[in-house]
Write a protein that holds these residues in place. Structure first.
Motif, mmCIF file in Angstrom:
data_model
loop_
_atom_site.group_PDB
_atom_site.id
_atom_site.type_symbol
_atom_site.label_atom_id
_atom_site.label_comp_id
_atom_site.label_asym_id
_atom_site.label_seq_id
_atom_site.Cartn_x
_atom_site.Cartn_y
_atom_site.Cartn_z
ATOM 1 N N ARG A 67 18.192 16.348 -20.976
ATOM 2 C CA ARG A 67 17.717 15.583 -22.217
ATOM 3 C C ARG A 67 18.451 14.309 -22.343
ATOM 4 N NH1 ARG A 67 17.932 21.273 -24.087
ATOM 5 N NH2 ARG A 67 19.275 21.075 -25.706
ATOM 6 N N GLU A 124 17.848 25.790 -28.613
ATOM 7 C CA GLU A 124 18.091 26.497 -27.449
ATOM 8 C C GLU A 124 18.760 27.830 -27.505
ATOM 9 O OE1 GLU A 124 20.158 23.933 -24.376
ATOM 10 O OE2 GLU A 124 19.498 25.278 -23.080
ATOM 11 N N SER A 125 18.112 28.842 -26.629
ATOM 12 C CA SER A 125 18.565 30.143 -26.787
ATOM 13 C C SER A 125 18.989 30.539 -25.309
ATOM 14 C CB SER A 125 17.486 31.167 -27.024
ATOM 15 O OG SER A 125 16.601 31.048 -26.128
ATOM 16 N N THR A 143 15.631 30.109 -23.527
ATOM 17 C CA THR A 143 15.000 28.799 -23.202
ATOM 18 C C THR A 143 15.323 27.913 -24.030
ATOM 19 O OG1 THR A 143 12.641 28.089 -22.836
ATOM 20 C CG2 THR A 143 12.833 29.826 -24.616
ATOM 21 N N ALA A 144 15.013 26.764 -23.904
ATOM 22 C CA ALA A 144 15.186 25.405 -24.867
ATOM 23 C C ALA A 144 13.826 25.107 -25.423
ATOM 24 C CB ALA A 144 15.831 24.281 -23.926
ATOM 25 N N ILE A 162 22.308 24.313 -21.795
ATOM 26 C CA ILE A 162 22.085 25.236 -20.603
ATOM 27 C C ILE A 162 21.464 24.479 -19.415
ATOM 28 C CG2 ILE A 162 21.357 27.495 -19.575
ATOM 29 C CD1 ILE A 162 21.618 28.398 -22.460
ATOM 30 N N ARG A 204 19.078 24.756 -16.662
ATOM 31 C CA ARG A 204 18.311 26.194 -16.006
ATOM 32 C C ARG A 204 18.203 25.945 -14.656
ATOM 33 N NH1 ARG A 204 18.020 29.155 -20.617
ATOM 34 N NH2 ARG A 204 18.230 27.692 -22.511
ATOM 35 N N LYS A 259 26.955 22.386 -24.733
ATOM 36 C CA LYS A 259 25.949 23.532 -25.196
ATOM 37 C C LYS A 259 24.768 23.564 -24.547
ATOM 38 C CE LYS A 259 29.047 23.991 -28.966
ATOM 39 N NZ LYS A 259 28.991 25.206 -30.105
#
Lengths: 364, 126
Positions: free
Chosen positions: A347, B62-63, B66-67, A297, A299, A295
Motif C-alpha cells: 500500500r 488487516e487481520s 486478509t487486508a 503483512i 501476503r 504492521k
C-alpha cells in the motif's frame, strides 16, 4: 463444494463450532475461536489438531529399505527401528514430489506420513517406482485418523490419558500402543516447533480420544486448534510447507533442506544427478525467512524488490502472535542480491525485510 | 448469529454509523465483518481533518487472514480517530460497536444518510 472428504472428527468440529473450509480436498477446521489464541495456547500450554487428512502409506518386504532409499533424498539405511526420519522425495529434475516422515517400525516394515494434498500423486509415485523392488506398498490413509497434541504441556496431558510410559518416548521416536483396545502409533514429532505427540489411531476411537485429551488438559489450558494456527506455528518455526517453500519447481537445496539431501549415500536416488549438478553449479535461488518491522503483512506472491527491481516473491506470509509482527518466507534469486537491501511495497509503503534464521518466535 | 444493534445505520460494505448531534457520526465495522475477518492485527486510519467523498477508501483493516479496505459511507471530514486501536486492534473483534470504533466524522452532505441501511435491511444481506 465438490466431493470433499471429511475426517472422522467432522461432526465433532461442527459441534465445537469450528469454521470449516475446503483444504487439499478435505473439509477441515480452519479455526475454532481465534487464530491468535489457538496459536498462543500451543506456545504456552497445549493445542490439539485434527490432522486426519494427512495420508499414511506402508512399505514392507525384503527390499523395503532399498526401495525407500531410491525414492527419497535422506538416508533410510541409517534409520534405526522405532525412529522417524524427515525427508523429501524428488522428481528427476530435482523438484519436490512431497516432503514426508518415514518411521521404521521393523527392519523391513516402514510407516510413512504424507501430505493430504499430495497423497494421490505420492501413492502413484510409490507404486510406479516400487515395481522393480521386492516390497509391498499399501495406502493406509483410510485406516488411520491422526491427531497432533503440541505444546509444553502436551506430554503430561497425553500421558495422563494414555499410559504413563509414553513420557519415555524420545524426540523422533515412535511406539505402537493400544488405545481403547485398538492398535495405534504414537510418535514424538510435530509441525509447530513445540514438543508434543502425533497419534495415528483407528478412526472409530479418535473422537473419544480427543475428548479425553481435551478434558485432561482443560486446567492446563489446552485448546482445539485449526489449520490457520497450524500454519502460523510452522512458519514461526521455519518448517517448509509443500506448495510454498518446496514444490515441483523449488528444489530441497533451494529451500534450505540440504540437510535431508544425502548426495553421498551408498545407493542412487531419484533426482540425485540434478541435485548434485545444482550444488556444483551453485544454487540460483533460495528460500529465506524474515520479520517485517511494520504492521502490514506481506501476503503470498508479493514481489520482493531491491533498488526497484523484482528479485523474488513471498511464498508464505502471516502475522506472528508471539513477536506481534508480520513474518514470512520468500524465494529470491541469489546472484546480485544483497540481503540487507530487500524490501516489499505494501500500500505504497516501502518496508525492508529483516532476514532471520528461524525459529522466528524465539527472538524475544 | 451476528449482533446488529437496532439504533445504528449500516452499509453493504459492513460498516456501522452512529449519528450524533445532527452532523457528526461515529463509524466502525460490524460484528459480522469482524467475525469474517478474524483476528484483527492492524488498522490503518486517516489523519484528523482529512476529507473524503462518499464511498472513498479511508483506511484498511488487516487481520491474520486478509487486508480489507474501509469505505466512508457518507462524505465528510475526520474529526477524531480511535487512537487506542493502534495498540489494541483486537478491540475490533471483542467490541466492534464500542471500544472498537474507528473514526468520528463531520458529515458534509446530510442527504447521504438517506441511502444507509436499517438494522433489519442489513440483517437481510448477511
Amino acid at each position: 463444494m465438490q466431493n470433499l472428504q471429511r475426517t472422522p472428527l467432522f461432526d465433532f468440529h461442527k459441534k465445537m463450532d469450528a469454521k470449516i473450509v475446503p483444504f487439499a480436498g478435505w473439509e477441515m477446521p480452519v479455526q475454532y475461536t481465534s487464530i491468535i489464541e489457538e496459536h498462543l495456547a500451543v506456545r504456552n500450554a497445549a493445542g490439539l489438531f485434527d490432522v486426519s487428512h494427512m495420508g499414511e502409506v506402508s512399505v514392507t518386504g525384503p527390499d523395503a529399505e532399498k526401495f525407500l532409499n531410491y525414492l527419497v533424498t535422506n538416508d533410510v539405511a541409517k534409520l534405526p527401528i522405532g525412529k522417524a526420519l524427515y525427508t523429501v522425495m524428488c522428481y528427476n529434475n530435482g523438484g519436490v514430489v512431497d516432503d514426508l516422515i518415514i518411521y521404521r517400525l521393523e527392519d523391513d516394515n516402514f510407516f510413512i506420513c504424507i501430505n493430504a494434498g499430495c497423497s494421490e500423486k505420492d501413492v502413484e509415485w510409490f507404486f510406479k517406482h516400487s515395481t522393480n523392488f521386492d516390497c509391498e506398498v499399501k495406502n493406509l490413509s483410510d485406516n488411520y485418523a491422526q491427531i497432533a497434541i503440541q505444546g509444553p504441556k502436551a506430554i503430561p496431558i497425553v500421558s495422563t490419558v494414555l499410559e504413563k510410559e509414553v513420557e519415555q518416548i524420545k524426540k523422533f521416536q515412535i511406539r505402537e500402543i493400544n488405545i481403547e483396545n485398538k492398535s495405534a502409533y504414537i510418535s514424538r514429532t510435530g509441525y509447530t516447533g513445540e514438543d508434543g505427540f502425533e497419534i495415528y489411531c483407528d478412526p472409530d476411537i479418535v473422537e473419544s480420544l480427543s475428548e479425553k485429551i481435551l478434558e485432561s488438559g482443560k486446567e492446563d489450558g489446552i485448546k482445539l486448534c485449526g489449520l490457520a494456527a497450524r500454519d502460523s506455528l510452522r512458519l514461526e518455526a521455519g518448517f517448509t510447507l509443500y506448495g510454498h517453500e518446496i514444490s515441483e519447481s523449488i528444489s530441497p537445496l533451494q529451500a534450505g533442506l540440504g540437510w535431508v539431501v544425502k548426495l553421498n549415500k551408498e545407493s542412487a536416488f531419484i533426482g540425485q544427478d540434478a541435485l548434485l549438478q545444482e550444488k556444483e553449479q551453485g544454487i540460483k535461488r533460495k528460500i529465506f525467512y524474515y520479520i517485517l518491522n511494520d504492521k502490514r503483512i506481506a501476503r503470498q506472491d508479493t514481489d520482493i524488490l531491491q533498488e526497484g527491481e523484482v528479485v523474488g516473491k513471498v511464498v508464505s506470509g502471516t502475522f506472528s502472535p508471539v513477536i506481534k509482527k508480520p513474518i514470512g518466507s520468500a524465494l529470491v534469486k541469489t546472484e546480485g542480491v544483497n540481503m540487507s537491501k530487500l524490501y516489499v511495497e505494501l500500500r505504497k509503503n516501502q518496508i525492508f525485510l529483516e532476514p532471520t534464521k528461524p525459529p522466528l518466535h524465539k527472538l524475544i | 448469529m451476528s449482533n446488529i444493534p437496532e439504533n445504528l445505520k449500516y452499509t453493504k460494505e459492513h460498516e456501522w454509523i452512529r449519528v450524533k448531534d445532527n452532523d457528526t457520526a461515529i463509524i466502525g465495522i460490524t460484528d459480522y465483518a469482524q467475525e469474517n475477518l478474524g483476528d484483527v492485527t492492524f488498522v490503518e486510519l486517516p489523519e484528523v481533518d482529512q476529507s473524503f467523498d462518499i464511498g472513498e477508501s479511508f483506511g484498511v483493516v488487516e487481520s491474520v487472514k486478509t487486508a480489507s479496505d474501509l469505505y466512508l459511507p457518507v462524505s465528510g471530514s475526520i474529526v477524531e480517530i480511535n487512537q487506542s486501536i493502534e495498540d489494541t486492534p483486537e478491540n475490533i473483534n471483542t467490541d466492534p460497536y464500542g471500544d472498537g470504533w474507528l473514526i468520528k466524522i463531520k458529515i458534509s452532505n446530510l442527504t447521504d444518510l438517506e441511502n444507509l441501511l436499517s438494522a433489519s435491511d442489513y440483517q437481510k444481506i448477511i
